[in-house]
Enzyme design. Structure first.
Site, PDB file in Angstrom:
ATOM      1  N   HIS A 293      -5.566  -5.596   0.614  1.00  0.00           N
ATOM      2  CA  HIS A 293      -5.556  -4.358   0.187  1.00  0.00           C
ATOM      3  C   HIS A 293      -3.991  -4.072  -0.551  1.00  0.00           C
ATOM      4  O   HIS A 293      -4.092  -3.754  -1.879  1.00  0.00           O
ATOM      5  CB  HIS A 293      -5.687  -3.203   0.980  1.00  0.00           C
ATOM      6  CG  HIS A 293      -5.779  -1.660   0.431  1.00  0.00           C
ATOM      7  ND1 HIS A 293      -6.835  -1.287  -0.371  1.00  0.00           N
ATOM      8  CD2 HIS A 293      -4.871  -0.822   0.415  1.00  0.00           C
ATOM      9  CE1 HIS A 293      -6.236   0.046  -0.715  1.00  0.00           C
ATOM     10  NE2 HIS A 293      -5.353   0.408  -0.087  1.00  0.00           N
TER      11      HIS A 293
ATOM     12  N   HIS B 174      -6.421  -0.730  -8.161  1.00  0.00           N
ATOM     13  CA  HIS B 174      -6.822  -1.693  -7.256  1.00  0.00           C
ATOM     14  C   HIS B 174      -8.413  -1.723  -6.898  1.00  0.00           C
ATOM     15  O   HIS B 174      -8.831  -2.835  -6.975  1.00  0.00           O
ATOM     16  CB  HIS B 174      -6.283  -1.031  -5.795  1.00  0.00           C
ATOM     17  CG  HIS B 174      -6.962  -1.598  -4.440  1.00  0.00           C
ATOM     18  ND1 HIS B 174      -8.195  -1.182  -4.085  1.00  0.00           N
ATOM     19  CD2 HIS B 174      -6.832  -2.533  -3.581  1.00  0.00           C
ATOM     20  CE1 HIS B 174      -8.697  -1.759  -3.078  1.00  0.00           C
ATOM     21  NE2 HIS B 174      -7.887  -2.576  -2.672  1.00  0.00           N
TER      22      HIS B 174
ATOM     23  N   ASP C 216       0.879  -1.143  -0.242  1.00  0.00           N
ATOM     24  CA  ASP C 216      -0.059  -0.019  -0.015  1.00  0.00           C
ATOM     25  C   ASP C 216       0.855   1.051  -0.126  1.00  0.00           C
ATOM     26  O   ASP C 216       0.523   2.168  -0.891  1.00  0.00           O
ATOM     27  CB  ASP C 216      -0.957   0.031   1.477  1.00  0.00           C
ATOM     28  CG  ASP C 216      -1.941   1.077   1.201  1.00  0.00           C
ATOM     29  OD1 ASP C 216      -2.377   1.571   0.053  1.00  0.00           O
ATOM     30  OD2 ASP C 216      -2.461   1.272   2.364  1.00  0.00           O
TER      31      ASP C 216
END
Length: 381
Positions: free
Chosen positions: A274, A260, A174
């Site tokens: 994530h 994403h 991330d």
């Protein structure tokens, strides 16, 4: 037309350290007197005792509500009802990104203050003034923006070190996107998540996050494999959480996070973190930019060593999944998506070709650099 501004947003206070959770009550008592804690049963199982003791020491009540899996609109609304029923004046999200995002969104709707207590350094959600809302199945729905950030973000690095290393790996995925997206946003003079043009501060913090991660990620991950808190881990947690949080919000998002969001539309990717999906977005963004070959190859090598996916195979897809890849590309380029912060026009066809290209690209780099071949991701039921 509104006057263009440059702006930086940040939490009221950021606290990090080994054993920091023992002082949570002390800092919360400066914000409110009737707290409501949001934490799932797993998190409460390992953190509840310390949180309760710190609240007792500060003369605060311990009122907890359990939490499900995703930050959904209905989960947020249920928390608002709980806030009203318990007359809470501050809500504290203890756990992962979805717990924290739900607490923020509910605190805003109920008109009270909010605190983030991440128990993993897996996303840069804790510091921001926005929440990401998903469906019950984990598909992206919307960003919700708030006029201010959490009053307090507190992260205990021993709790991070005790968590499975996969969470920290996801946080690296991330956070690495932060600089790639911030530099694109700055080049495009586009609007950041903070609602203005990028500042030198926001862009510099994004770059600092990148530099700290490249220097410290691998030794920090090894420390967490042994549940140890080392200086490298302290630096990586700050990069993943604070620097990346400030950097993405005040530096700007671009293609990586839009891709994403597109990936959540493919059922094969459900169950991935994530950060794993963001890393595919980052690599795809580098391809879209026509970034220097050395930069692309180094990124593939580094993120493979970290343990992040760099191929479609590792997120459960293949170049032949035309229908799914087309859906991902379309969702990534919807009006309002952050991909339109890139300093050039990006179409769904561009994303489709870039996504398909990373398979052969990453496989060839990994082979040349003596790295393992990718293994197919299969969703766990």
């Amino acid at each position: 037309m509104t006057t263009p501004i440059r702006t930086v947003m940040s939490p009221g206070r950021y606290v990090q350290g080994k054993g920091a959770i023992d002082r949570l009550g002390e800092f919360v008592s400066q914000i409110g007197s009737a707290p409501l804690i949001v934490a799932d049963d797993v998190v409460w199982g390992f953190a509840g005792e310390q949180v309760s003791a710190s609240f007792a020491a500060a003369g605060l009540r311990v009122e907890r509500v359990a939490f499900g899996r995703f930050a959904t609109a209905s989960a947020v609304d249920a928390l608002v009802e709980k806030i009203r029923a318990t007359h809470a004046d501050v809500i504290i999200g203890v756990g992962g990104g979805s717990t924290i995002d739900s607490a923020k969104a509910a605190g805003f709707l109920a008109g009270i203050r909010w605190v983030s207590v991440p128990t993993v350094a897996s996303t840069d959600a804790p510091t921001s003034a926005l929440s990401v809302i998903y469906t019950d199945e984990g598909e992206f729905v919307e960003y919700r923006f708030f006029p201010r950030n959490p009053d307090l973000v507190l992260i205990d690095t021993q709790i991070v070190a005790n968590a499975p290393v996969e969470f920290l790996i996801a946080g690296v995925g991330d956070a690495l996107a932060t600089w790639l997206e911030a530099r694109a946003t700055a080049a495009a003079h586009a609007t950041t998540m903070a609602g203005g043009l990028p500042t030198q501060t926001g862009t510099a913090l994004a770059k600092l996050s990148w530099d700290v991660i490249w220097e410290n990620a691998l030794p920090a991950l090894d420390a967490v494999r042994d549940n140890l808190v080392t200086p490298a881990l302290e630096k990586l947690v700050e990069a993943n959480t604070l620097l990346s949080g400030l950097g993405f919000e005040s530096g700007g998002l671009a293609a990586a996070h839009a891709i994403h969001n597109g990936l959540t539309a493919a059922p094969q990717t459900h169950g991935l973190t994530h950060g794993q999906k963001v890393n595919i977005g980052s690599l795809t963004q580098l391809v879209l930019e026509g970034a220097p070959r050395a930069e692309v190859e180094d990124f593939i090598e580094f993120t493979t060593l970290v343990g992040l996916p760099t191929t479609l195979t590792e997120i459960g897809l293949s170049v032949d999944d035309e229908k799914e890849l087309r859906a991902i590309a379309t969702a990534s380029t919807l009006p309002g998506e952050t991909i339109h912060n890139m300093p050039f026009v990006v179409t769904a066809d561009d994303v489709l070709d870039a996504l398909k290209s990373i398979e052969r690209l990453s496989r060839s780099v990994r082979l040349a650099r003596g790295l393992p071949a990718p293994v197919m991701y299969v969703q766990k039921h």
